[in-house]
Design a protein around this motif. Structure first.
Motif, PDB file in Angstrom:
ATOM      1  N   PRO A 566       0.815  -1.216   0.000  1.00  0.00           N
ATOM      2  CA  PRO A 566       0.000   0.000   0.000  1.00  0.00           C
ATOM      3  C   PRO A 566       0.846   1.262   0.000  1.00  0.00           C
ATOM      4  CG  PRO A 566       0.057  -0.956   2.193  1.00  0.00           C
ATOM      5  CD  PRO A 566       0.753  -1.930   1.285  1.00  0.00           C
ATOM      6  N   ALA A 567       0.238   2.363  -0.436  1.00  0.00           N
ATOM      7  CA  ALA A 567       0.952   3.634  -0.592  1.00  0.00           C
ATOM      8  C   ALA A 567       1.507   4.148   0.721  1.00  0.00           C
ATOM      9  CB  ALA A 567       0.027   4.675  -1.222  1.00  0.00           C
ATOM     10  N   ILE A 568       0.842   3.862   1.835  1.00  0.00           N
ATOM     11  CA  ILE A 568       1.322   4.362   3.124  1.00  0.00           C
ATOM     12  C   ILE A 568       2.685   3.782   3.485  1.00  0.00           C
ATOM     13  CG2 ILE A 568       0.215   2.544   4.518  1.00  0.00           C
ATOM     14  CD1 ILE A 568      -0.418   4.725   6.598  1.00  0.00           C
ATOM     15  N   GLY A 569       3.062   2.677   2.870  1.00  0.00           N
ATOM     16  CA  GLY A 569       4.356   2.057   3.157  1.00  0.00           C
ATOM     17  C   GLY A 569       5.477   2.488   2.238  1.00  0.00           C
ATOM     18  N   SER A 570       5.179   3.265   1.194  1.00  0.00           N
ATOM     19  CA  SER A 570       6.180   3.611   0.183  1.00  0.00           C
ATOM     20  C   SER A 570       6.789   4.978   0.480  1.00  0.00           C
ATOM     21  CB  SER A 570       5.539   3.618  -1.205  1.00  0.00           C
ATOM     22  OG  SER A 570       6.489   3.917  -2.206  1.00  0.00           O
ATOM     23  N   ALA A 571       8.068   5.017   0.872  1.00  0.00           N
ATOM     24  CA  ALA A 571       8.769   6.263   1.178  1.00  0.00           C
ATOM     25  C   ALA A 571       9.290   6.865  -0.129  1.00  0.00           C
ATOM     26  CB  ALA A 571       9.905   6.012   2.159  1.00  0.00           C
ATOM     27  N   ASN A 572       8.685   7.954  -0.559  1.00  0.00           N
ATOM     28  CA  ASN A 572       9.015   8.590  -1.829  1.00  0.00           C
ATOM     29  C   ASN A 572       9.586   9.980  -1.562  1.00  0.00           C
ATOM     30  OD1 ASN A 572       7.596   6.347  -2.808  1.00  0.00           O
ATOM     31  ND2 ASN A 572       5.710   7.514  -3.058  1.00  0.00           N
ATOM     32  N   HIS A 573      10.843  10.206  -1.985  1.00  0.00           N
ATOM     33  CA  HIS A 573      11.498  11.477  -1.663  1.00  0.00           C
ATOM     34  C   HIS A 573      11.706  12.348  -2.903  1.00  0.00           C
ATOM     35  CE1 HIS A 573      13.406  10.021   2.396  1.00  0.00           C
ATOM     36  NE2 HIS A 573      12.098   9.917   2.351  1.00  0.00           N
ATOM     37  N   VAL A 574      11.512  13.626  -2.711  1.00  0.00           N
ATOM     38  CA  VAL A 574      11.843  14.630  -3.721  1.00  0.00           C
ATOM     39  C   VAL A 574      13.332  14.925  -3.600  1.00  0.00           C
ATOM     40  CG1 VAL A 574      11.379  16.972  -4.536  1.00  0.00           C
ATOM     41  CG2 VAL A 574       9.545  15.624  -3.476  1.00  0.00           C
ATOM     42  N   THR A 575      14.085  14.719  -4.677  1.00  0.00           N
ATOM     43  CA  THR A 575      15.537  14.881  -4.623  1.00  0.00           C
ATOM     44  C   THR A 575      16.023  15.735  -5.792  1.00  0.00           C
ATOM     45  OG1 THR A 575      16.208  12.987  -6.003  1.00  0.00           O
ATOM     46  CG2 THR A 575      15.592  12.517  -3.717  1.00  0.00           C
ATOM     47  N   MET A 591       2.383  10.419  -4.307  1.00  0.00           N
ATOM     48  CA  MET A 591       1.509   9.241  -4.368  1.00  0.00           C
ATOM     49  C   MET A 591       2.031   8.123  -3.463  1.00  0.00           C
ATOM     50  SD  MET A 591       2.008   7.568  -8.147  1.00  0.00           S
ATOM     51  CE  MET A 591       3.606   7.188  -8.865  1.00  0.00           C
ATOM     52  N   GLY A 592       2.474   8.523  -2.284  1.00  0.00           N
ATOM     53  CA  GLY A 592       2.934   7.602  -1.253  1.00  0.00           C
ATOM     54  C   GLY A 592       3.207   8.395   0.004  1.00  0.00           C
ATOM     55  N   LYS A 593       4.234   8.007   0.761  1.00  0.00           N
ATOM     56  CA  LYS A 593       4.629   8.757   1.955  1.00  0.00           C
ATOM     57  C   LYS A 593       5.736   9.715   1.554  1.00  0.00           C
ATOM     58  CE  LYS A 593       7.304   9.174   4.828  1.00  0.00           C
ATOM     59  NZ  LYS A 593       8.450   9.237   5.735  1.00  0.00           N
ATOM     60  N   MET A 594       5.370  10.969   1.331  1.00  0.00           N
ATOM     61  CA  MET A 594       6.290  11.933   0.728  1.00  0.00           C
ATOM     62  C   MET A 594       7.366  12.382   1.716  1.00  0.00           C
ATOM     63  SD  MET A 594       5.442  15.450  -1.365  1.00  0.00           S
ATOM     64  CE  MET A 594       4.856  16.429   0.009  1.00  0.00           C
ATOM     65  N   GLY A 595       8.569  12.606   1.174  1.00  0.00           N
ATOM     66  CA  GLY A 595       9.661  13.202   1.921  1.00  0.00           C
ATOM     67  C   GLY A 595      10.528  14.012   0.977  1.00  0.00           C
ATOM     68  N   PHE A 596      11.541  14.675   1.538  1.00  0.00           N
ATOM     69  CA  PHE A 596      12.441  15.506   0.740  1.00  0.00           C
ATOM     70  C   PHE A 596      13.881  15.143   1.058  1.00  0.00           C
ATOM     71  CE2 PHE A 596       8.532  17.806   0.841  1.00  0.00           C
ATOM     72  CZ  PHE A 596       8.450  18.500  -0.359  1.00  0.00           C
ATOM     73  N   ASP A 597      14.722  15.197   0.045  1.00  0.00           N
ATOM     74  CA  ASP A 597      16.148  14.951   0.209  1.00  0.00           C
ATOM     75  C   ASP A 597      16.882  15.935  -0.697  1.00  0.00           C
ATOM     76  OD1 ASP A 597      18.678  13.947   0.618  1.00  0.00           O
ATOM     77  OD2 ASP A 597      18.076  11.856   0.467  1.00  0.00           O
TER      78      ASP A 597
END
Length: 733
Positions: A566-575, A591-597
């Motif tokens: 599920p999308a809640i488990g996918s760590a997706n980072h803006v890099t 479209m998941g658990k958003m983060g930034f790098d």
């Protein structure tokens, strides 16, 4: 004459008794029926006490009719009467691939498992566990088949428990978790291969006679080259919204093997379990060998429906806090790599606050003194703050983060050791390596021997000490970058047990850690997506799909991962990786658990303002993405665009992510994209999000019915100057 008459009477009585006995046996023959909301799996206890799997498919209205289905199949002769065995043993009359093979303590290699009993236990309102007990008639050898059904999710978890009471050790040559038997005219397999930076690459094929094998021999990072998770189309090729599709995989973080064998009757046998490669397991008397779970679900409405079964099940039972919240974060890796100090970290904490995310994550490079961690060549195992980079320790950063108004998390790789480290110098026998052979390194490191209880204690203490000494530490990123070379333990008596005991050792550490810290958010990273499985995920809140953060590549990886996770488990980072603009990168990450790098200082003010507004909008839709039903509406491997939608459980809100995946001056979306899963009786207001300060929306105050959206569709209007679009739907009645 009297004697003859008496003898005749005795014969008649004997024949009558025999017939009565046979009638009794027929009456006692029974089916074990596992029924879920829409599906059923049926086992049959045969007259000779064999247990066969006779059905897996649509649930029948009348359960008594399951026993009639076998007569409807006019198939060739089964030479062994074992083709449909629920757990095929080797060494007797079986001619096909076995699920279990043993060498008894006297050297005999035969096994014939017969039905003894079964029981069903209610676990909770939604789950039941059925246990089928089998036993050899000659040797004191037993197997239990466990089936745990999740009724609403139409999902089954199957595993086996193997034990014996022989005088000496029994060698297990093969020890599967599950042995399925499926009937269909044709079978179409979609499996997933890859490597670092290119995870989850799909392969599609029609299964023919012979054995197709998905397996791993890597010891750790076992999904690096191949995933154990697969999709299977029954009768027709796999489609998203129609047809019968089975999804399954071995929920295990060690070596796995999944075999697909088309038998002489054209049926398919699936045998899934721990890979027996270099793993002849020595099982002592009166010990239980518990195999990992094989999870699987079947849908009669295509791949998407099966995926939603997995997602709903995983959020409930297989991901830490799967029904709850997540931290959005800023990571320092791609902005600093190993080069940082307290001043730089404070600046990043301020960036975290300015951006509007919840947590700052300090990545690799914060530890090691005798051998400082200034590159990936040293210090793994020496988990003490580097005094030059962090002279006031981690605790000062935790306090600094609190003062700034954000949370603080940290990266660790506790299973690993650098040859250039104090730990390696003090404990050279703690390392996985052959005693008389040269060491061979993966990313300049070796693996600690988790079959050793002392090593397990050490790895646990790494995490426990970090949290005990630094109250307020709010997040851990657990990495695992190496695979196992020169597999050998200096503490095991039987090296054939090594791969199994290593993974059991890992789980022992994680079990102990989670018992003390049940709610701490943790990311599961393995040099990218090398350990994405439902054996590891019960200890983690999220996983890292790949070290490849180019958003165009990530669209495909995230799309394929969404079949199972599920999308809640996918760590997706803006890099900073990729040539796309910031909006495209944020849209993909959202479209998941958003983060930034990334380093905010490298952005212009307009980009910073846009990122801040995007975080605010993401906070308004993230609950739909994390907990809603996912619908894959356009496959980028078939079209020039991708479209994935998330719909809230009450169908009152939805979010539609759209990306142009071909770079061309003339690429566009000429046709509307049909929705699924909306309420046809609701009217929805359509609006575009993630566009503040960038462009004017095409869709503003447009109202369409769910009926229209599902029958006609909605065109996101993608083209070269509009390559990424996120649309939000809100019900207005």
């Amino acid at each position: 004459m009297r004697k003859l008459t008496l003898s005749f009477i005795l014969i008649i009585i004997g024949a009558s008794s025999f017939c009565q006995q046979k009638q009794l046996e027929l009456q006692t023959m029974q089916e074990i029926i596992l029924e879920m909301k829409n599906t059923a799996l049926v086992l049959s206890i045969e007259e000779n006490k064999d247990v066969n799997m006779i059905y897996f498919g649509n649930k029948l209205s009348n359960p008594s009719e399951y026993k009639a289905m076998s007569k409807q199949y006019n198939q060739g002769h089964d030479y062994t009467n074992m083709y449909q065995s629920a757990f095929t043993a080797s060494g007797t009359r079986n001619l096909l691939e076995p699920a279990i093979s043993v060498i008894h303590s006297d050297g005999n290699q035969s096994l014939d498992l017969k039905y003894q009993a079964h029981e069903t236990k209610q676990i909770n309102a939604n789950q039941k566990e059925t246990i089928v007990k089998l036993k050899d008639q000659i040797y004191p050898f037993e197997v239990e088949l466990h089936y745990l059904i999740s009724i609403e999710e139409n999902l089954i978890e199957q595993w086996s428990v193997i034990r014996h009471k022989e005088k000496n050790v029994v060698k297990l040559s093969k020890f599967a978790s599950a042995n399925l038997s499926l009937k269909s005219p044709q079978f179409y397999l979609r499996s997933f291969h890859g490597d670092w930076f290119q995870e989850m690459q799909p392969s599609n094929e029609k299964l023919t006679h012979g054995i197709k094998v998905l397996d791993s021999k890597l010891g750790t990072r076992t999904n690096l080259f191949q995933s154990s998770y697969f999709a299977l189309g029954l009768n027709n090729e796999i489609e998203e919204n129609k047809g019968t599709v089975l999804l399954g995989g071995l929920d295990y973080s060690g070596n796995f093997k999944v075999e697909f064998e088309k038998d002489p009757q054209q049926n398919l046998r699936i045998i899934a379990g721990i890979n027996n490669y270099a793993s002849e397991y020595f099982l002592k008397p009166n010990e239980d060998f518990i195999t990992p779970k094989f999870s699987f679900t079947i849908s009669f409405h295509g791949l998407g429906d099966a995926s939603r079964n997995y997602h709903n099940w995983a959020r409930k039972y297989r991901i830490v806090n799967g029904m709850g919240e997540r931290y959005t974060l800023l990571n320092n890796w791609e902005s600093t790599y190993f080069n940082f100090d307290e001043k730089k970290i404070h600046q990043l904490l301020e960036n975290t606050k300015e951006l509007g995310v919840d947590l700052f994550l300090l990545d690799d490079g914060w530890f090691g003194n005798k051998y400082p961690r200034n590159a990936d060549t040293s210090a793994l195992g020496d988990w003490e703050e580097n005094k030059l980079k962090l002279p006031n320790g981690i605790i000062s950063i935790v306090k600094d983060a609190k003062d700034v108004g954000v949370k603080f998390g940290i990266w660790v790789e506790p299973e690993m050791v650098s040859p250039k480290s104090e730990l390696y110098e003090k404990h050279p026998k703690w390392v996985v390596k052959q005693p008389n052979r040269d060491e061979y390194y993966f990313r300049n490191q070796l693996i600690l021997d988790l079959t050793n209880p002392d090593v397990q204690e050490y790895v646990y203490s790494i995490l426990d000490n970090l949290l005990s000494k630094n109250p307020g530490l709010a997040y851990i990123k657990w990495d695992c970058n190496a695979v196992i070379y020169n597999a050998h333990s200096q503490t095991l008596n039987h090296q054939g047990n090594f791969y199994v005991e290593y993974t059991k050792g890992l789980y022992k550490v994680l079990d102990r850690f989670r018992a003390k810290y049940p709610d701490l958010p943790m990311m599961l990273c393995s040099g990218g997506g090398g350990r994405i499985d439902y054996g590891a995920l019960p200890y983690f809140t999220e996983y890292w799909p790949s070290d490849n953060t180019d958003p165009l590549d990530r669209i495909f990886m995230q799309y394929e991962n969404s079949l199972f996770f599920p999308a809640i488990g996918s760590a997706n980072h803006v890099t900073t990786v990729g040539k796309q603009d910031l909006k495209f990168k944020i849209d993909v990450a959202a479209m998941g658990k958003m983060g930034f790098d990334l380093n905010l200082e490298e952005l212009n003010q307009k980009e910073v303002n846009y990122a801040k507004s995007a975080v605010q909008e993401y906070n308004l839709i993230k609950d739909i993405v994390w907990h809603g039903d996912q619908y894959r509406l356009a496959n980028p491997r078939e079209l020039n665009h991708a479209c994935i939608a998330y719909i809230s459980k009450d169908k009152s809100q939805a979010v539609m992510f759209n990306y142009l995946t071909e770079y061309s001056q003339v690429s566009n979306t000429p046709n509307p994209i049909k929705w699924f899963g909306l309420d046809p009786n609701k009217n929805y207001q359509v609006g575009e999000i993630f566009i503040k300060e960038l462009r004017n929306p095409i869709y503003e105050n447009l109202i369409l019915s769910g009926d229209f959206l599902m029958k006609i569709g909605l065109n996101p209007m993608l083209y070269n100057g509009r390559r990424s679009v996120v649309l939000q739907l809100k019900a207005i009645n």
